[in-house]
Scaffold this active site. Structure first.
Site, PDB file in Angstrom:
ATOM      1  N   LYS A   1       0.864  -1.194   0.000  1.00  0.00           N
ATOM      2  CA  LYS A   1       0.000   0.000   0.000  1.00  0.00           C
ATOM      3  C   LYS A   1       0.887   1.225   0.000  1.00  0.00           C
ATOM      4  O   LYS A   1       2.027   1.169   0.463  1.00  0.00           O
ATOM      5  CB  LYS A   1      -0.863   0.012   1.271  1.00  0.00           C
ATOM      6  CG  LYS A   1      -2.100   0.875   1.165  1.00  0.00           C
ATOM      7  CD  LYS A   1      -3.240   0.112   0.531  1.00  0.00           C
ATOM      8  CE  LYS A   1      -4.430   0.978   0.240  1.00  0.00           C
ATOM      9  NZ  LYS A   1      -5.600   0.154  -0.155  1.00  0.00           N
TER      10      LYS A   1
ATOM     11  N   ASP B   1      -7.102   4.296  -4.409  1.00  0.00           N
ATOM     12  CA  ASP B   1      -7.753   4.155  -3.093  1.00  0.00           C
ATOM     13  C   ASP B   1      -8.373   5.536  -2.841  1.00  0.00           C
ATOM     14  O   ASP B   1      -8.637   6.270  -3.809  1.00  0.00           O
ATOM     15  CB  ASP B   1      -6.723   3.752  -2.013  1.00  0.00           C
ATOM     16  CG  ASP B   1      -7.389   3.299  -0.710  1.00  0.00           C
ATOM     17  OD1 ASP B   1      -7.844   2.151  -0.647  1.00  0.00           O
ATOM     18  OD2 ASP B   1      -7.485   4.101   0.247  1.00  0.00           O
TER      19      ASP B   1
HETATM   20  P1  NDP Z   1     -13.022   7.791  -2.733  1.00  0.00           P
HETATM   21  O1  NDP Z   1     -11.967   8.789  -2.505  1.00  0.00           O
HETATM   22  O2  NDP Z   1     -13.578   7.570  -4.090  1.00  0.00           O
HETATM   23  O3  NDP Z   1     -14.261   8.062  -1.768  1.00  0.00           O
HETATM   24  C1  NDP Z   1     -14.132   8.121  -0.396  1.00  0.00           C
HETATM   25  C2  NDP Z   1     -15.454   8.564   0.201  1.00  0.00           C
HETATM   26  O4  NDP Z   1     -15.381   8.482   1.616  1.00  0.00           O
HETATM   27  C3  NDP Z   1     -15.777  10.005  -0.140  1.00  0.00           C
HETATM   28  O5  NDP Z   1     -17.178  10.143  -0.220  1.00  0.00           O
HETATM   29  C4  NDP Z   1     -15.204  10.771   1.037  1.00  0.00           C
HETATM   30  O6  NDP Z   1     -15.842  12.009   1.262  1.00  0.00           O
HETATM   31  C5  NDP Z   1     -15.469   9.811   2.167  1.00  0.00           C
HETATM   32  N1  NDP Z   1     -14.399   9.955   3.180  1.00  0.00           N
HETATM   33  C6  NDP Z   1     -13.081   9.777   2.998  1.00  0.00           C
HETATM   34  N2  NDP Z   1     -12.392  10.033   4.110  1.00  0.00           N
HETATM   35  C7  NDP Z   1     -13.296  10.365   5.016  1.00  0.00           C
HETATM   36  C8  NDP Z   1     -13.194  10.730   6.360  1.00  0.00           C
HETATM   37  N3  NDP Z   1     -12.009  10.792   7.000  1.00  0.00           N
HETATM   38  N4  NDP Z   1     -14.338  10.997   7.012  1.00  0.00           N
HETATM   39  C9  NDP Z   1     -15.532  10.911   6.367  1.00  0.00           C
HETATM   40  N5  NDP Z   1     -15.679  10.578   5.084  1.00  0.00           N
HETATM   41  C10 NDP Z   1     -14.582  10.303   4.411  1.00  0.00           C
HETATM   42  O7  NDP Z   1     -12.434   6.408  -2.140  1.00  0.00           O
HETATM   43  P2  NDP Z   1     -12.946   4.926  -2.385  1.00  0.00           P
HETATM   44  O8  NDP Z   1     -14.413   4.895  -2.596  1.00  0.00           O
HETATM   45  O9  NDP Z   1     -12.052   4.328  -3.383  1.00  0.00           O
HETATM   46  O10 NDP Z   1     -12.576   4.260  -0.985  1.00  0.00           O
HETATM   47  C11 NDP Z   1     -13.509   4.148   0.087  1.00  0.00           C
HETATM   48  C12 NDP Z   1     -13.052   3.053   1.034  1.00  0.00           C
HETATM   49  O11 NDP Z   1     -12.997   1.802   0.336  1.00  0.00           O
HETATM   50  C13 NDP Z   1     -11.656   3.220   1.629  1.00  0.00           C
HETATM   51  O12 NDP Z   1     -11.639   2.663   2.924  1.00  0.00           O
HETATM   52  C14 NDP Z   1     -10.781   2.400   0.708  1.00  0.00           C
HETATM   53  O13 NDP Z   1      -9.590   1.986   1.349  1.00  0.00           O
HETATM   54  C15 NDP Z   1     -11.696   1.224   0.452  1.00  0.00           C
HETATM   55  N6  NDP Z   1     -11.448   0.423  -0.733  1.00  0.00           N
HETATM   56  C16 NDP Z   1     -11.316   0.982  -1.971  1.00  0.00           C
HETATM   57  C17 NDP Z   1     -11.124   0.178  -3.074  1.00  0.00           C
HETATM   58  C18 NDP Z   1     -11.051   0.743  -4.455  1.00  0.00           C
HETATM   59  O14 NDP Z   1     -10.921  -0.056  -5.396  1.00  0.00           O
HETATM   60  N7  NDP Z   1     -11.154   2.038  -4.661  1.00  0.00           N
HETATM   61  C19 NDP Z   1     -10.981  -1.273  -2.950  1.00  0.00           C
HETATM   62  C20 NDP Z   1     -11.210  -1.768  -1.614  1.00  0.00           C
HETATM   63  C21 NDP Z   1     -11.416  -0.935  -0.568  1.00  0.00           C
HETATM   64  P3  NDP Z   1     -15.584  13.266   0.293  1.00  0.00           P
HETATM   65  O15 NDP Z   1     -16.468  13.029  -0.905  1.00  0.00           O
HETATM   66  O16 NDP Z   1     -15.989  14.433   1.090  1.00  0.00           O
HETATM   67  O17 NDP Z   1     -14.131  13.236  -0.059  1.00  0.00           O
HETATM   68  O1  2IT Z   2      -8.035  -1.528  -0.673  1.00  0.00           O
HETATM   69  C1  2IT Z   2      -7.956  -2.026  -1.804  1.00  0.00           C
HETATM   70  O2  2IT Z   2      -8.077  -3.233  -1.998  1.00  0.00           O
HETATM   71  C2  2IT Z   2      -7.752  -1.113  -2.944  1.00  0.00           C
HETATM   72  N1  2IT Z   2      -7.712   0.096  -2.750  1.00  0.00           N
HETATM   73  C3  2IT Z   2      -7.586  -1.669  -4.326  1.00  0.00           C
HETATM   74  C4  2IT Z   2      -6.164  -2.115  -4.550  1.00  0.00           C
HETATM   75  C5  2IT Z   2      -5.837  -2.544  -5.956  1.00  0.00           C
HETATM   76  O3  2IT Z   2      -4.658  -2.855  -6.155  1.00  0.00           O
HETATM   77  O4  2IT Z   2      -6.709  -2.583  -6.816  1.00  0.00           O
END
Ligand code: NDP
Ligand code: 2IT
Length: 444
Positions: free
Chosen positions: A126, A166
């Site tokens: 990561k 992420d």
């Molecule tokens: P994005 O940046 O696309 O979206 C994150 C969302 O969560 C936004 O709506 C953001 O609000 C909100 N957010 C982020 N930080 C905070 C905080 N500290 N307090 C409150 N709200 C918060 O990220 P992802 O959707 O990609 O990721 C969301 C979660 O999923 C994370 O935990 C990530 O690690 C996990 N994840 C992501 C994967 C991926 O493929 N993208 C895969 C597996 C897990 P705002 O709109 O105001 O920024």
């Molecule tokens: O938390 C996760 O699994 C991710 N943000 C996706 C990682 C990836 O390599 O697609």
């Protein structure tokens, strides 16, 4: 003291300033206790857990860039290459002001077991930075990404370490990062995933984490004799994972009535309107107040508290520790059937315990959100063979992988006498493959 307790105490002492990392390690090590204690002397002789909790490599670097006013800014960049026993390091990059080493270590540690659960050959890693993309121009984001890659490129590669998105890293950032990698190295290779479709990206990668979460949830409910169709759901977050979780839930006949961002949350009793949400978050990069302004049926609430809304399913898709004990108590009082984590570690340890003790079906992120990284691994396969598969092909592989994870998690929990404890099931099933590979490869 037992070996497991000794290692947990050491991790706490050595990483005292990294509470999220300690939380992630404690959850995993506690649930694999049964496996370790069945053969304790052997694991102790191999210093197996000490090796498991120590990253193979941590890279930290300066990221200088020039903002639109000509002022020089400096951020801190990280890549934690945690464990390569079963494949090249794989895991996302997070850009958020809250990022420090402890966050990247917790995410990298979780990624080891998640990636193992996918059944695909990917190790755990990561990275990220404390850079805040909010309020920055496209040019500022580009200059930051170019500077970040100018150091990172020497540590990564299609067969060594493959970053992805992420929080705060989506298609725009991956494009800038890829362009700089290619410019420096001259290599057109699958060094990043989540790429655009015109330069090596995979169809369905954008949707994969959210869609995968719903394939997983549907199957886990089915295992428990429950049909997902007709249920109501609360989703938190409004980013990549949340948007496509809501989209797939609706396709499955689930009514999703909430979403949230870092400043507030929406209750829309008519169901979240996905095109409006995409317009606000993917196109305009705006606040959810704009969603409320565009939807007469929606209420906007400042701050946190989505758990106040009574629904059958609760799918946290924002960030770590967003669901505290107080929220878990409210969910139990609401009669919530299941909590399946789309985000990484969104539920605190106390909240998780409370939900499990009160009969809520609880699925940890490392199993439930593995669809994103699994599809990243499918993107790597397509890049290696220089072909691209259709949306349907990738999506059906994703669905198969998520169903498989459900059955492996359920079976691992059953095998160790912890039926219904999917946290233990996920940690044990993920651990077994990594442990076997580490043992086979000697003391490295
Ligand atoms: P994005 O940046 O696309 O979206 C994150 C969302 O969560 C936004 O709506 C953001 O609000 C909100 N957010 C982020 N930080 C905070 C905080 N500290 N307090 C409150 N709200 C918060 O990220 P992802 O959707 O990609 O990721 C969301 C979660 O999923 C994370 O935990 C990530 O690690 C996990 N994840 C992501 C994967 C991926 O493929 N993208 C895969 C597996 C897990 P705002 O709109 O105001 O920024
Ligand atoms: O938390 C996760 O699994 C991710 N943000 C996706 C990682 C990836 O390599 O697609």
């Amino acid at each position: 003291m037992s070996y497991v307790d000794e290692v947990i105490a050491q991790v706490k002492a050595k990483n005292a300033a990294e509470p999220e990392f300690i939380q992630a390690v404690e959850e995993v090590i506690e649930s694999i206790r049964v496996v370790i204690e069945a053969d304790e002397q052997k694991y102790r002789d191999l210093a197996f857990l000490e090796r498991l909790v120590e990253p193979e490599r941590i890279i930290q670097f300066r990221v200088p860039w020039v903002d639109d006013n000509g002022k020089v800014q400096v951020n801190r960049g990280y890549r934690v290459q945690y464990n390569s026993a079963i494949g090249p390091y794989k895991g996302g990059l997070r850009l958020h002001p809250s990022v420090y080493l402890g966050i990247i270590k917790f995410l990298g540690f979780e990624q080891i077991f998640k990636n193992s659960l996918t059944g695909l050959p990917i190790g755990g890693g990561k990275g990220g930075s404390d850079f805040d993309p909010k309020g920055k121009s496209d040019n500022e984001v580009m200059r930051f990404c170019q500077s970040f890659m100018t150091e990172l490129y020497r540590h990564i590669g299609a067969d060594t370490d493959v970053p992805a998105g992420d929080i705060g890293v989506g298609a725009r950032e991956i494009g800038f990062l890829y362009g700089q990698y290619k410019r420096i190295t001259g290599l057109y290779e699958g060094v990043l995933t989540g790429k655009g479709l015109t330069y090596g990206g995979s169809l369905a990668r954008t949707q994969a984490t959210g869609y995968g979460l719903l394939y997983f949830t549907k199957e886990l409910l089915a295992v428990n004799g429950i049909d997902i169709a007709g249920k109501t759901a609360a989703v938190t977050g409004a980013g990549n994972v949340a948007i496509y979780a809501i989209e797939k839930a609706q396709q499955m006949g689930v009514k999703v009535v909430t979403c949230s961002d870092s400043t507030g949350w929406i209750y829309d009793p008519e169901g979240i309107d996905v095109p409006t949400l995409k317009q606000v978050k993917e196109v305009k990069r705006a606040r959810l107040t704009e969603y409320a302004a565009a939807r007469p049926s929606a209420e906007y609430h400042e701050g946190k508290g989505v758990w106040a809304i009574k629904t059958d399913l609760y799918l946290p898709c924002a960030t770590q520790n967003e669901l505290p004990l107080e929220g878990a108590k409210q969910l139990v009082a609401n009669g919530t059937i299941a909590v399946c984590e789309g985000a990484n570690m969104p539920t605190t340890l106390e909240a998780t315990k409370y939900l499990q003790e009160n009969g809520v079906i609880f699925a940890p992120g490392k199993a439930a959100n593995a669809g994103g990284v699994a599809t990243s691994a499918l993107e790597m396969s397509q890049n290696s063979e220089r072909l691209s598969w259709s949306f349907e092909e990738v999506d059906s592989k994703l669905e198969g992988i998520m169903k498989n994870i459900v059955h492996n998690v359920v079976a691992a929990a059953d095998k160790y006498g912890m039926s219904g404890n999917y946290v233990a099931g996920a940690n044990i099933a993920g651990f077994e493959k990594v442990a076997e590979a580490m043992k086979a490869q000697g003391v490295v």
